[in-house]
Design an enzyme around this catalytic site. Structure first.
Site, mmCIF file in Angstrom:
data_model
loop_
_atom_site.group_PDB
_atom_site.id
_atom_site.type_symbol
_atom_site.label_atom_id
_atom_site.label_comp_id
_atom_site.label_asym_id
_atom_site.label_seq_id
_atom_site.Cartn_x
_atom_site.Cartn_y
_atom_site.Cartn_z
ATOM 1 N N ASN A 100 -43.718 34.359 -63.606
ATOM 2 C CA ASN A 100 -43.357 33.243 -62.726
ATOM 3 C C ASN A 100 -41.886 33.387 -62.319
ATOM 4 O OD1 ASN A 100 -42.207 30.672 -62.039
ATOM 5 N ND2 ASN A 100 -44.110 29.700 -62.693
ATOM 6 N N ASP B 247 -40.149 31.363 -60.247
ATOM 7 C CA ASP B 247 -39.570 30.123 -59.701
ATOM 8 C C ASP B 247 -38.061 30.010 -59.946
ATOM 9 O OD1 ASP B 247 -42.138 29.356 -59.082
ATOM 10 O OD2 ASP B 247 -42.279 27.798 -60.625
ATOM 11 N N HIS B 248 -37.642 30.364 -61.158
ATOM 12 C CA HIS B 248 -36.241 30.072 -61.491
ATOM 13 C C HIS B 248 -35.256 31.104 -60.961
ATOM 14 C CE1 HIS B 248 -37.468 26.438 -63.121
ATOM 15 N NE2 HIS B 248 -38.227 26.991 -64.058
ATOM 16 N N ARG C 78 -26.795 27.818 -54.675
ATOM 17 C CA ARG C 78 -25.736 28.108 -53.700
ATOM 18 C C ARG C 78 -26.236 28.062 -52.260
ATOM 19 N NH1 ARG C 78 -20.879 30.431 -55.794
ATOM 20 N NH2 ARG C 78 -20.469 29.031 -57.505
ATOM 21 N N HIS D 177 -44.570 28.541 -57.905
ATOM 22 C CA HIS D 177 -44.966 27.140 -57.719
ATOM 23 C C HIS D 177 -44.251 26.591 -56.496
ATOM 24 C CE1 HIS D 177 -45.320 22.918 -59.837
ATOM 25 N NE2 HIS D 177 -45.798 22.911 -58.613
ATOM 26 N N ARG E 110 -43.373 23.629 -54.896
ATOM 27 C CA ARG E 110 -43.375 22.194 -55.215
ATOM 28 C C ARG E 110 -43.254 21.366 -53.955
ATOM 29 N NH1 ARG E 110 -42.380 21.147 -61.026
ATOM 30 N NH2 ARG E 110 -42.343 18.988 -60.368
ATOM 31 N N ARG F 28 -37.997 22.436 -54.476
ATOM 32 C CA ARG F 28 -36.730 22.561 -55.209
ATOM 33 C C ARG F 28 -36.400 24.001 -55.573
ATOM 34 N NH1 ARG F 28 -38.399 19.594 -60.813
ATOM 35 N NH2 ARG F 28 -39.021 18.015 -59.312
ATOM 36 N N HIS F 29 -37.406 24.861 -55.671
ATOM 37 C CA HIS F 29 -37.072 26.275 -55.923
ATOM 38 C C HIS F 29 -37.743 27.185 -54.891
ATOM 39 C CE1 HIS F 29 -40.611 25.662 -58.453
ATOM 40 N NE2 HIS F 29 -39.947 25.131 -59.453
ATOM 41 N N GLU G 282 -49.063 28.332 -57.689
ATOM 42 C CA GLU G 282 -49.196 27.046 -58.397
ATOM 43 C C GLU G 282 -48.930 25.949 -57.397
ATOM 44 O OE1 GLU G 282 -46.553 26.732 -61.666
ATOM 45 O OE2 GLU G 282 -47.489 28.358 -62.756
ATOM 46 N N THR H 16 -39.925 19.809 -65.110
ATOM 47 C CA THR H 16 -40.899 20.893 -65.025
ATOM 48 C C THR H 16 -42.270 20.233 -65.100
ATOM 49 O OG1 THR H 16 -41.672 22.939 -66.067
ATOM 50 C CG2 THR H 16 -40.752 21.289 -67.534
ATOM 51 N N THR H 17 -43.331 21.031 -65.087
ATOM 52 C CA THR H 17 -44.674 20.454 -65.135
ATOM 53 C C THR H 17 -44.920 19.954 -66.555
ATOM 54 O OG1 THR H 17 -45.278 22.107 -63.507
ATOM 55 C CG2 THR H 17 -47.079 20.905 -64.522
ATOM 56 N N GLU I 5 -56.158 27.034 -67.154
ATOM 57 C CA GLU I 5 -54.921 27.489 -67.795
ATOM 58 C C GLU I 5 -54.538 26.408 -68.798
ATOM 59 O OE1 GLU I 5 -51.994 29.532 -65.556
ATOM 60 O OE2 GLU I 5 -50.346 28.741 -66.759
ATOM 61 N N HIS J 28 -46.681 27.980 -70.310
ATOM 62 C CA HIS J 28 -45.622 26.968 -70.330
ATOM 63 C C HIS J 28 -44.837 27.030 -71.626
ATOM 64 C CE1 HIS J 28 -43.269 23.496 -69.240
ATOM 65 N NE2 HIS J 28 -43.781 23.604 -68.035
ATOM 66 N N GLY J 29 -43.565 27.388 -71.473
ATOM 67 C CA GLY J 29 -42.663 27.400 -72.615
ATOM 68 C C GLY J 29 -42.781 28.619 -73.506
ATOM 69 N N GLY K 170 -42.393 32.168 -67.207
ATOM 70 C CA GLY K 170 -41.294 32.197 -66.263
ATOM 71 C C GLY K 170 -39.927 31.922 -66.856
HETATM 72 N N1 PXP Z 1 -48.113 27.903 -65.966
HETATM 73 C C1 PXP Z 1 -47.993 26.793 -65.198
HETATM 74 C C2 PXP Z 1 -49.227 26.195 -64.623
HETATM 75 C C3 PXP Z 1 -46.726 26.231 -64.920
HETATM 76 O O1 PXP Z 1 -46.623 25.128 -64.160
HETATM 77 C C4 PXP Z 1 -45.583 26.878 -65.434
HETATM 78 C C5 PXP Z 1 -44.219 26.342 -65.110
HETATM 79 O O2 PXP Z 1 -44.000 26.460 -63.748
HETATM 80 C C6 PXP Z 1 -45.761 28.036 -66.201
HETATM 81 C C7 PXP Z 1 -47.037 28.505 -66.473
HETATM 82 C C8 PXP Z 1 -44.599 28.796 -66.742
HETATM 83 O O3 PXP Z 1 -43.889 28.022 -67.647
HETATM 84 P P1 PXP Z 1 -42.482 28.539 -68.165
HETATM 85 O O4 PXP Z 1 -41.597 28.632 -66.962
HETATM 86 O O5 PXP Z 1 -42.073 27.504 -69.147
HETATM 87 O O6 PXP Z 1 -42.721 29.890 -68.779
#
Ligand code: PXP
Length: 252
Positions: free
Chosen positions: A11, A13-14, A22, A47, A49, A53-54, A74, A104-105, A155, A198-199, A220
């Site tokens: 992922n 996103d970040h 910036r 994702h 959103r 935001r990202h 996502e 976050t989600t 998921e 996630h996490g 991510g």
């Molecule tokens: N899976 C889903 C459905 C998510 O929404 C996210 C966060 O965007 C992730 C996985 C990845 O989570 P993390 O960024 O905490 O690894």
């Protein structure tokens, strides 16, 4: 039987979060996606959103056009996002809950409470050839509802488990882990493909990789954060290695 390959969806996103801090073009999430694939990612997750935001709409278009591996979009289950998915045709769409104020989600999708609204959206995405997954907690009612709605993939939200692990809450972590294990087995038994995310970090990804029901992890935040210290490619290679070592313990 040899353990099956556990896919890693990276992922990005970040990377876009840092770029947007910036307002310019650097760092480019599409470049990060290409690098992730070279380093061993099996797919890219992003994702889009509601508040952008990202990841931006242009990022999604470029990811679809420029990356050589499957794109997992996502998205919230809204008309706007479904229209974007139908236009962009990513390989997969993962339906997630979205609240503007969250960082976050934070929780899983409520497939039970939202079934009437979800049903036509899942059908429209599936009819367009997009693999649909629902991002849900590992709860029996949610998993059964996902199957009833015709989603081929769930998921499992690993956030509560990872949070408990990171904060040393051993009994909460054990309870969450049991829930994930049982949920993964139930989902697989219902014929669903099972993903998780996630996490996750190196240690939790290694642990969960040992569950043979799980086909894909989406990761991510940890990867982008760790990349600050050792680089994105090195981080992804270490994650791949952790997952492979965990998967080698899977009792198939
Ligand atoms: N899976 C889903 C459905 C998510 O929404 C996210 C966060 O965007 C992730 C996985 C990845 O989570 P993390 O960024 O905490 O690894």
């Amino acid at each position: 039987m040899p353990a099956s390959h556990l896919r890693l969806g990276v992922n990005i996103d970040h990377v876009a979060t840092i770029r947007n801090a910036r307002g310019g073009r650097h760092p480019d999430p599409v470049r990060a996606a290409r690098l992730a694939i070279e380093a061993g990612a099996d797919g890219i997750t992003a994702h889009l959103r509601e508040d952008r935001r990202h990841i931006s709409d242009a990022d999604i278009e470029r990811l679809k056009a420029e990356i050589a591996k499957p794109l997992n979009l996502e998205m919230a289950a809204t008309d706007e996002m479904v229209a974007i998915a139908l236009r962009t045709k990513p390989h997969a769409a993962c339906l997630v809950p979205e609240r503007r104020a969250e960082r976050t989600t934070e929780g899983g999708l409520d497939a039970v409470g939202g079934r009437v609204e979800l049903q036509p959206k899942i059908a429209a995405l599936r009819n367009a050839g997009i693999r649909v997954s629902l991002f849900i907690a590992a709860d029996r009612a949610q998993i059964e509802q996902a199957a009833a709605l015709g989603a081929p993939v769930v998921e499992i939200h690993t956030g509560a488990w990872c949070h408990a692990l990171a904060n040393g809450h051993a009994s909460a972590a054990d309870a969450e882990w049991r829930r994930i294990r049982e949920g993964a087995a139930l989902a697989k038994g219902l014929g669903l493909e099972v993903h998780a995310g996630h996490g996750l970090d190196y240690a939790s990804a290694k642990t969960i990789a040992a569950l043979p029901e799980i086909a894909e992890l989406n990761i991510g935040h940890f990867l982008v954060g760790e990349a600050v210290f050792v680089g994105f490619a090195a981080t992804i290679k270490t994650m791949r290695d952790s997952m492979d070592r965990g998967r080698a313990k899977a009792a198939l």
